[in-house]
Design a protein around this motif. Structure first.
Motif, PDB file in Angstrom:
ATOM      1  N   GLN A  86     -10.720   4.252  -1.675  1.00  0.00           N
ATOM      2  CA  GLN A  86     -10.744   2.798  -1.604  1.00  0.00           C
ATOM      3  C   GLN A  86     -10.889   2.191  -3.009  1.00  0.00           C
ATOM      4  O   GLN A  86     -10.242   1.196  -3.325  1.00  0.00           O
ATOM      5  CB  GLN A  86     -11.905   2.347  -0.717  1.00  0.00           C
ATOM      6  CG  GLN A  86     -11.715   0.958  -0.190  1.00  0.00           C
ATOM      7  CD  GLN A  86     -12.690   0.639   0.912  1.00  0.00           C
ATOM      8  OE1 GLN A  86     -13.850   1.005   0.859  1.00  0.00           O
ATOM      9  NE2 GLN A  86     -12.219  -0.055   1.922  1.00  0.00           N
ATOM     10  N   GLU A 122      -7.596   2.247  -4.512  1.00  0.00           N
ATOM     11  CA  GLU A 122      -6.754   1.209  -3.916  1.00  0.00           C
ATOM     12  C   GLU A 122      -7.069  -0.171  -4.512  1.00  0.00           C
ATOM     13  O   GLU A 122      -6.173  -0.928  -4.877  1.00  0.00           O
ATOM     14  CB  GLU A 122      -7.014   1.214  -2.409  1.00  0.00           C
ATOM     15  CG  GLU A 122      -6.137   0.294  -1.598  1.00  0.00           C
ATOM     16  CD  GLU A 122      -6.678   0.124  -0.186  1.00  0.00           C
ATOM     17  OE1 GLU A 122      -7.734   0.706   0.135  1.00  0.00           O
ATOM     18  OE2 GLU A 122      -6.057  -0.606   0.582  1.00  0.00           O
ATOM     19  N   PHE A 163       0.818  -1.212   0.000  1.00  0.00           N
ATOM     20  CA  PHE A 163       0.000   0.000   0.000  1.00  0.00           C
ATOM     21  C   PHE A 163       0.857   1.268   0.000  1.00  0.00           C
ATOM     22  O   PHE A 163       0.436   2.306   0.469  1.00  0.00           O
ATOM     23  CB  PHE A 163      -0.963  -0.016   1.188  1.00  0.00           C
ATOM     24  CG  PHE A 163      -1.890  -1.190   1.147  1.00  0.00           C
ATOM     25  CD1 PHE A 163      -2.941  -1.203   0.238  1.00  0.00           C
ATOM     26  CD2 PHE A 163      -1.709  -2.285   1.976  1.00  0.00           C
ATOM     27  CE1 PHE A 163      -3.798  -2.286   0.187  1.00  0.00           C
ATOM     28  CE2 PHE A 163      -2.563  -3.374   1.922  1.00  0.00           C
ATOM     29  CZ  PHE A 163      -3.606  -3.377   1.022  1.00  0.00           C
TER      30      PHE A 163
END
Lengths: 135, 230
Positions: free
Chosen positions: B138, B141, B77
């Motif tokens: 999100q 991501e 990440f």
């Protein structure tokens, strides 16, 4: 506190003017009984700042590659502090009566048993896999 | 209804069958001195706590038991910002966005009880905006992991196969909660703006909405600690 109450009266009056008389009546009726969970704004701002500080610390733990027990004790500490402040202050649990606190906060404790059992089971599965599949 | 139950309980034998169930459960006793909706929201959040704990516990279980190394979450990440690779920065920003939204929600509840209609509406919409921002990050991501890293629920090139299933299940379920919360916030904000709660004489619905929103933030605290920092 007195200033806040005075302000409220003014706002309630505005509402009464802005809408039907029924609205003004309802607002006045609601005003007579003390409104639940009204607290000084300062306490929310302090908790807000604390949450930022704790989150930053949590991130820095990873950034500086802390390891082992130090990493885990810090992560868990900051996590519990953040969770505690959110539930107690933001969700107003600190000001609820004990009956509600018990009803909501005690049942999750049995989840600790689940977590403990699953940790033991996970270790057992790992050992079994190591013993049978990785000769 | 309440009078009926009270008089029948006082004068005759207890009711039987379904009316008896209703009479027993509503027997003029009030265990929790909070609005009905608030008690029900707490019960719902309690059940949600069990669901998320089951997810996180099963994640813990498969992560302990796998013989394949877990992917380096801190690196997965990471983002390149200005040519430098900063570990976990996206998740840190998402955490800050969600905490900010929790703060604005707390202020909205406070303003509601002070009967500042415009301020309450504005703060709730700002909260919804931060929530939408979180979901957007999100989505970014997920896209990065699925398209660029080749992570799938059943396998991934980074390490243990369980990483994908845990990641999509836990963050997906949390993301759904945030998305539902954004809709919930918008609906209640619209009602606040229309003066519905002034006519009703109570802003407790804003506090109940706040309970849900703070819970979403609360769950993220645990996901952040256990999924991203482990």
């Amino acid at each position: 506190m007195a200033a806040a109450v005075g302000q409220e009266v003014v706002v309630g009056h505005e509402v009464a003017v802005g809408h039907e008389s029924a609205a003004g009546h309802a607002a006045a009726a609601g005003h007579e009984k003390a409104e639940g969970q009204q607290h000084p704004i300062a306490i929310y701002l302090w908790i807000w700042i604390l949450l930022f500080v704790f989150s930053t610390f949590s991130y820095l733990i990873d950034y500086f590659h802390l390891h082992g027990y130090l990493r885990w004790s810090l992560i868990i500490t900051f996590m519990l502090l953040k969770a505690g402040f959110i539930v107690a202050i933001f969700m107003h649990m600190a000001w609820e009566r004990l009956a509600l606190k018990f009803a909501i906060l005690i049942p999750p404790l049995c989840l600790l048993v689940l977590i403990g059992l699953m940790a033991i089971e996970g270790d057992y599965t790992l050992l079994t896999r190591l013993a049978w599949f990785l000769h | 209804m309440a009078e009926n139950v009270a008089t029948s309980a006082a004068s005759t034998a207890p009711l039987s069958g379904l009316p008896g169930v209703v009479a027993d459960w509503s027997g003029d006793k009030n265990a929790f001195p909070v609005p009905w909706g608030k008690a029900m929201m707490w019960i719902f959040l309690l059940s949600d706590t069990f669901i998320f704990t089951c997810f996180l516990t099963s994640y813990m279980n498969v992560r302990i038991s796998t013989t394949v190394p877990w992917p380096n979450v801190s690196d997965v990440f990471a983002l390149e910002i200005g040519g430098k690779r900063i570990p976990l920065i996206l998740i840190a920003i998402m955490t800050m966005v969600l905490i900010t939204s929790s703060g604005t929600m707390a202020m909205a509840v406070n303003m509601g009880y002070r009967r500042h209609r415009a301020n309450t509406t504005a703060l709730m919409l700002i909260t919804a905006g931060f929530g939408a921002t979180f979901v957007g990050m999100q989505a970014f991501e997920w896209t990065k992991l699925i398209v660029h890293e080749g992570v799938r629920p059943w396998a991934n090139p980074l390490g243990a196969a369980q990483f994908g299933s845990c990641f999509f299940m836990i963050t997906g379920f949390h993301g759904l909660h945030v998305s539902a919360g954004v809709v919930y916030l918008c609906v209640v904000a619209k009602r606040v703006w229309s003066g519905f709660y002034d006519r009703k004489g109570s802003y407790e619905t804003v506090e109940i909405t706040g309970l849900y929103w703070h819970f979403v933030d609360l769950v993220w605290v645990f996901i952040f600690a256990f999924f991203y920092l482990w």
